[in-house]
Design an enzyme around this catalytic site. Structure first.
Site, PDB file in Angstrom:
ATOM      1  N   CYS A  41       4.773  33.740 -37.816  1.00  0.00           N
ATOM      2  CA  CYS A  41       3.469  33.074 -38.435  1.00  0.00           C
ATOM      3  C   CYS A  41       2.571  34.123 -38.898  1.00  0.00           C
ATOM      4  O   CYS A  41       3.064  34.896 -39.585  1.00  0.00           O
ATOM      5  CB  CYS A  41       2.887  31.945 -37.755  1.00  0.00           C
ATOM      6  SG  CYS A  41       1.927  30.941 -38.626  1.00  0.00           S
ATOM      7  N   HIS A  63       7.343  28.319 -35.667  1.00  0.00           N
ATOM      8  CA  HIS A  63       7.040  28.421 -34.172  1.00  0.00           C
ATOM      9  C   HIS A  63       8.040  27.735 -33.486  1.00  0.00           C
ATOM     10  O   HIS A  63       8.785  26.884 -34.106  1.00  0.00           O
ATOM     11  CB  HIS A  63       5.769  27.718 -34.187  1.00  0.00           C
ATOM     12  CG  HIS A  63       4.446  28.229 -34.658  1.00  0.00           C
ATOM     13  ND1 HIS A  63       3.912  29.436 -34.172  1.00  0.00           N
ATOM     14  CD2 HIS A  63       3.791  27.909 -35.718  1.00  0.00           C
ATOM     15  CE1 HIS A  63       2.767  29.652 -34.865  1.00  0.00           C
ATOM     16  NE2 HIS A  63       2.749  28.819 -35.832  1.00  0.00           N
TER      17      HIS A  63
END
Length: 505
Positions: free
Chosen positions: A337, A445
């Protein structure tokens, strides 16, 4: 439907054990056949999860939902604050970002937030047989009493009973409990049923005189003393796991892979690295400010709530040069991310979503650039690793996306993952792998959570013959272990004020 069983767990301090106790009680009630939901009116955390209704809640409430056997929902945490600075935060209401407010402005916004809290509370009470509420911090913070929606302000509005939990391992447990009680108003004090003492180790007989004094002094029952559960693994609400819990090379046996990750100021969703931290063949180290960066086989750049600021911190701490040397000697790098965004050529924030509008150079190891946009991508996702990472096999991967950046550039033509699309036909490319195969980046994630993906990525990083490790199975086992301890240590019927069904599962 009769009114649900309700109980609010408040703590004398942060990290007293509120999240853990709610998770344990949720599993206890589930095993007794009750439909139970967790609830935290207001949470401040950088670890979050994506819900079944496509919103964002605190990760602790997602874990509590797992304990309760229900899918995470935005009603479980209607107000989430994600700090972006020491005095400001992104405000998320019912799973969606609505504003970036200073602490002072948020205080004025609290009546609006409270309305959202009570809407969620009403829906949960109409749907579930039991609702377990978690407070935030301490109810005795005098400066936060006005317009409180996280502790006694909510308890008073919803008319729910309260149990206070305190951590005896830190010392001062009787002062914490008595002092907290004394600082409450008379009406707030009246709704405190009693106490639970957490993380006790030693001879319980030596504690009994103190428990007797506490009950006589306050007129309230000590419902239980929970033992210190060594090695208990549960998703952290926000704080990084104690370094003492990390697996070290001298404990792990042969074939150890060295992994390090920086602890930048606004690190988010660091639970992405739990599977690495807990793997028996991984020597995992968090590296904080001012600490030397040790030699490693794999460097992981985790997520960030303020990517430009954390990238500046990374450079100031010497990580750019350390990563360059690491790559020169054949080491691997993974970015998740915000960490993925840092690996590109440029980071742009034209709307000033994370501070002042600016564009800053990235680390430059992936040929791409990222621009922050107002829309936040929120989705649970599943798919497979690209063949370059999976050793040519179909390796499943699953996780979730929470990001505001849009990345573009030639690097994305070599994706790291292929994810099931939300719409249309064919898989959706995600992330990037460098031409030499040393660097990977992804928006997913939970990259390491699936056992097959973990084994494949450890092999990519240089660990041959990795042992099988299942983070999900470990989490479930520890929830059962926690529930067993709660049932053994606590008077459950007295805690809830009446007899509950016996255990059915």
């Amino acid at each position: 439907m009769s009114p649900p069983i309700t109980l609010m767990v408040q703590g004398t301090t942060s990290d007293a054990g509120k999240s853990t106790l709610v998770a344990g009680l949720a599993r206890v009630l589930r095993r007794r056949g009750l439909a139970v939901a967790p609830f935290k009116p207001q949470n401040m955390a950088l670890n979050s999860a994506v819900t079944v209704d496509g919103g964002e809640i605190g990760r602790a409430q997602a874990l509590q939902a797992l304990a309760a056997g229900v899918a995470p929902h935005t009603d479980f945490n209607p107000v989430l604050l994600k700090p972006s600075s020491d005095i400001g935060a992104q405000v998320i209401i019912h799973g969606r970002a609505v504003a970036n407010l200073s602490a002072r402005d948020y205080h004025a916004y609290k009546p609006t937030a409270m309305a959202a809290v009570m809407q969620s509370w009403g829906r949960l009470c109409a749907r579930y047989e039991a609702v377990l509420v978690e407070g935030a911090g301490s109810p005795a913070e005098i400066n936060l009493r006005d317009r409180d929606i996280a502790n006694m302000g909510f308890a008073e509005a919803a008319d729910v009973p309260v149990v206070l939990v305190a951590d005896i391992d830190r010392g001062g447990v009787f002062a914490h409990l008595v002092g907290t009680l004394e600082l409450l108003s008379s009406s707030e004090r009246a709704r405190v049923r009693g106490f639970i003492i957490n993380r006790f180790r030693g001879d319980i007989g030596l504690l009994q005189s103190g428990l007797d004094w506490l009950e006589a002094r306050t007129g309230r029952k000590v419902f239980g003393v929970l033992p210190y559960l060594h090695g208990l693994f549960l998703d952290a609400e926000d704080a990084l796991a104690d370094a003492a819990a990390d697996v070290r090379a001298d404990e792990a046996g042969g074939g150890v892979l060295r992994v390090v990750a920086p602890v930048y100021p606004r690190i988010s969703n660091h639970t992405d690295l739990d599977a690495l931290r807990l793997h028996p063949q991984v020597d995992f180290r968090w590296v904080g400010p001012g600490q030397a960066i040790p030699p490693a086989d794999l460097i992981v750049l985790p997520g960030s709530k303020s990517v430009q600021a954390d990238l500046g911190w990374l450079r100031a701490q010497g990580w750019e040069g350390a990563i360059r040397r690491h790559l020169r000697y054949g080491g691997k790098v993974a970015g998740i991310c915000g960490g993925f965004q840092m690996l590109g050529r440029q980071l742009s924030d034209p709307l000033g979503l994370e501070g002042r509008p600016a564009a800053v150079p990235g680390l430059g190891w992936l040929d791409m650039e990222t621009e922050l946009a107002a829309h936040k991508q929120l989705a649970n996702a599943a798919g497979r690793l690209d063949a370059a990472l999976g050793g040519g096999a179909e390796v499943p991967v699953r996780g979730y996306e929470i990001h505001m950046g849009v990345s573009s550039g030639p690097a994305l033509l070599r994706p790291a993952l292929w994810l099931a699309p939300g719409r249309g036909d064919g898989p959706r490319a995600d992330g990037a792998v460098s031409e030499d195969g040393q660097i990977l980046g992804t928006y997913l994630h939970g990259l390491f959570d699936a056992p097959e993906a973990l084994a494949a990525l450890l092999a990519w990083a240089g660990l041959s013959g990795a042992q099988q490790a299942d983070l999900g199975a470990r989490r479930e086992a520890d929830l059962d272990r926690l529930a067993d301890a709660v049932e053994a240590a606590c008077d459950i019927d007295a805690l809830f004020g009446h007899a509950l069904p016996k255990r059915t599962s």
